[in-house]
Design an enzyme around this catalytic site. Structure first.
Site, mmCIF file in Angstrom:
data_model
loop_
_atom_site.group_PDB
_atom_site.id
_atom_site.type_symbol
_atom_site.label_atom_id
_atom_site.label_comp_id
_atom_site.label_asym_id
_atom_site.label_seq_id
_atom_site.Cartn_x
_atom_site.Cartn_y
_atom_site.Cartn_z
ATOM 1 C CE1 TYR A 61 -7.857 -5.101 3.015
ATOM 2 C CE2 TYR A 61 -8.242 -4.645 5.618
ATOM 3 C CZ TYR A 61 -7.528 -5.024 3.797
ATOM 4 O OH TYR A 61 -6.400 -5.111 5.116
ATOM 5 N NE ARG A 62 -3.536 -2.498 5.040
ATOM 6 C CZ ARG A 62 -2.627 -3.269 5.547
ATOM 7 N NH1 ARG A 62 -3.496 -4.547 5.993
ATOM 8 N NH2 ARG A 62 -2.337 -2.866 6.317
ATOM 9 C CE1 TYR A 68 -3.906 -2.232 1.001
ATOM 10 C CE2 TYR A 68 -2.546 -3.471 1.593
ATOM 11 C CZ TYR A 68 -3.485 -3.300 0.919
ATOM 12 O OH TYR A 68 -4.187 -4.119 1.188
#
Ligand code: ADP
Length: 541
Positions: A498-499, A121
């Site tokens: 979700y992220r 991420y």
């Protein structure tokens, strides 16, 4: 945003600050370090001077060379929009407070990280150029582990390895719950991002209890029971009194979390890991429908992983061993390579915990259901020294493993990887349709579909790793485009992440709707009027 997307603004900032950075520095690494958009370099220098007086010269990194490690990320960033201006590493809560004072004074944004290993991420890189990394790794004390309650209170820099070693050293009968690269990442950072692991304590935020937060104005909030005078229940009771505030500080930019309470799992007397092998790509529906009731009634107590064959192969192999064409690796090639390694197209890992009697009672029920779905249920005895079985057996007892880092080597030597993790309800038809859509989009961009589904209670996190060669600019650009299309098209069907990677935080935030964004923006303005903590995180600020 007045007709301009944040991306447009980031681009404008990137150009402006690149000019300033190149004025400021005469180093071969010019251009890899960015100043905040609209910040004059003299102002930046004055802020740096004050930061040095707080933490000492050695803990401020503000030249191109010393910030190289903070620039490193695996995600696609073809336009250079996500680079920090430097980093500052405090050693105490008081230093964090003093740093925020300077940040407010100079409007210098701070991007907090605990260990900065948020691999899929963006690692430590910020959501827009020029933010300064607030590196909390020096705050790494395990403040307390209560041997009766099995609770822990830790600072940001405590890694899962640190806690693992502590439990061993003090001979404490508890297990950790780790994410896939547990040894090098922090308990605090992963929990704040609402990460997951693979024991019965797999939903990290669910097993979190109590926080200490430095708010943007420097005041200190202890959540839950933490602010009660003479409290003895800070790590024992989550909810406290009044609105539950802890959630506000997860996946957000409303404060710097400096302490976090966690619950630890009592070590069970007996542990038995399993793998269920299914042969076909579209078996994902049947697998999901088989697991759902067992997760709902807790007969399978742990965070189950349904691992796609390509993902499994990528952990220990390189693409060129199986496929050297430009287009996505075909299913039949994956299937053949998987079979050679004792794997199916889907490999589901679950475990049973308790006593021999408990396991003997539940195993046949679960076995029967999986076999009826066409799966082969395999144990340690059946799988021998399979590195995949060993890896997942380690994760499901909260053991330390770095093996999944191998996936960044799948394609070329440039180490590129970004995760997209849309949520699906645990009903077979939905993950089946998600798999079809992901394959179609990744095929269009010539990337390999390498998935895993992490099963929560009633939902699945579909974890899609897009692996590319970051040393190839064309591939990097294509990876960014593929990710945007995937997020957009999944979002149209109601399947949102979700992220998110720092490069797609606005895109995902939009999918959660205007009111949601406005409420977050109002909270941000109230708590952080100068927008100095992680602007852009989760599309806020
Ligand atoms: P990891 O433990 O995986 O290395 P990071 O340190 O990269 O996690 O943190 C992941 C994200 O969580 C960061 O990008 C940041 O947005 C947020 N974060 C991490 N630590 C803190 C903190 N102490 N306070 C507030 N936010 C944090």
């Amino acid at each position: 945003m007045n007709g301009f997307s944040r991306r447009d603004m980031l681009r404008a900032g990137a150009v402006g600050s690149a000019v300033m950075a190149s004025q400021a520095l005469a180093s071969p690494l010019n251009g890899t370090r960015m100043l905040p958009a609209e910040m004059d370099r003299d102002v930046f220098a004055a802020a740096i001077k004050e930061l040095r007086s707080i933490v000492g010269n050695d803990w401020v990194f503000a030249d191109a060379q010393s910030t190289v490690s903070y620039n490193k990320s695996f995600i696609p960033d073809p336009e250079g929009l996500y680079l920090p201006s430097g980093a500052v590493a405090p050693a105490s809560v008081e230093e964090v407070q003093a740093i925020l004072k300077v940040a407010n004074k100079y409007k210098l944004p701070m991007w907090p990280v605990s260990t900065g290993k948020n691999m899929g991420y963006g690692m430590a890189t910020p959501a827009s150029n020029g933010q300064m990394v607030l590196d909390l790794k020096r705050m790494n004390r395990i403040i307390e582990v209560d041997p009766d309650l099995g609770t822990a209170l830790v600072e940001p820099g405590v890694t899962y390895q640190d806690m693992h070693d502590y439990l061993e050293k003090h001979n404490l009968p508890f297990w950790l719950d780790v994410p896939t690269v547990g040894p090098i990442v922090s308990m605090l950072g992963n929990t704040l991002e609402r990460g997951v692991g693979y024991t019965p304590y797999g939903d990290h935020f669910m097993f979190q209890c109590g926080m200490e937060v430095v708010l943007p104005d420097g005041s200190i909030l202890k959540t839950g029971m933490g602010s009660v005078k003479n409290s003895t229940t800070w790590q024992a009771f989550k909810w406290g009194y009044g609105p539950y505030l802890d959630g506000l500080f997860t996946q957000s930019n409303f404060g710097i979390v400096t302490k976090l309470g966690m619950w630890l799992m009592p070590k069970p007397p007996v542990y038995k890991p399993f793998m269920v092998r299914h042969p076909d790509a579209d078996d994902i529906g049947k697998i999901t429908d088989t697991i759902r009731p067992f997760r709902m009634n807790n007969l399978i107590p742990n965070g189950v992983l349904i691992m796609g064959a390509a993902y499994q192969l990528a952990m220990f192999h390189r693409r060129e061993e199986f496929w050297s064409e430009e287009g996505s690796i075909p299913d039949d090639v994956v299937k053949k390579a998987a079979a050679k390694n004792g794997l199916g197209m889907w490999n589901t890992y679950f475990a049973l915990y308790g006593t021999d009697e408990i396991i003997a009672a539940t195993e046949p029920i679960i076995r029967g259901a999986f076999e009826a779905s066409g799966g082969e249920v395999l144990t340690e005895e059946d799988m021998g020294d399979s590195p995949w079985f060993h890896h997942h057996a380690t994760l499901m007892r909260g053991g330390m493993s770095l093996e999944e880092i191998g996936i960044v080597r799948w394609r070329g030597n440039g180490g590129g990887m970004v995760a997209f993790a849309p949520v699906a309800p645990a009903k077979g038809e939905e993950p089946k349709a998600q798999t079809v859509l992901a394959k179609e989009i990744m095929g269009k961009y010539n990337f390999d579909y390498a998935p895993a589904y992490a099963v929560g209670g009633r939902e699945l996190h579909h974890i899609i790793f897009l692996m590319f060669d970051k040393s190839d600019p064309e591939q990097e650009k294509r990876a960014a485009q593929c990710m945007e299309e995937m997020i957009t098209r999944f979002g149209e069907k109601g399947w949102c992440a979700y992220r998110s990677s720092i490069s797609t935080m606005d895109l995902v935030a939009d999918q959660y709707g205007d009111t949601n964004r406005q409420v977050n923006a109002r909270l941000k303005r109230t708590l952080d009027p100068n927008n100095i903590i992680a602007p852009g995180k989760q599309g806020i600020g």
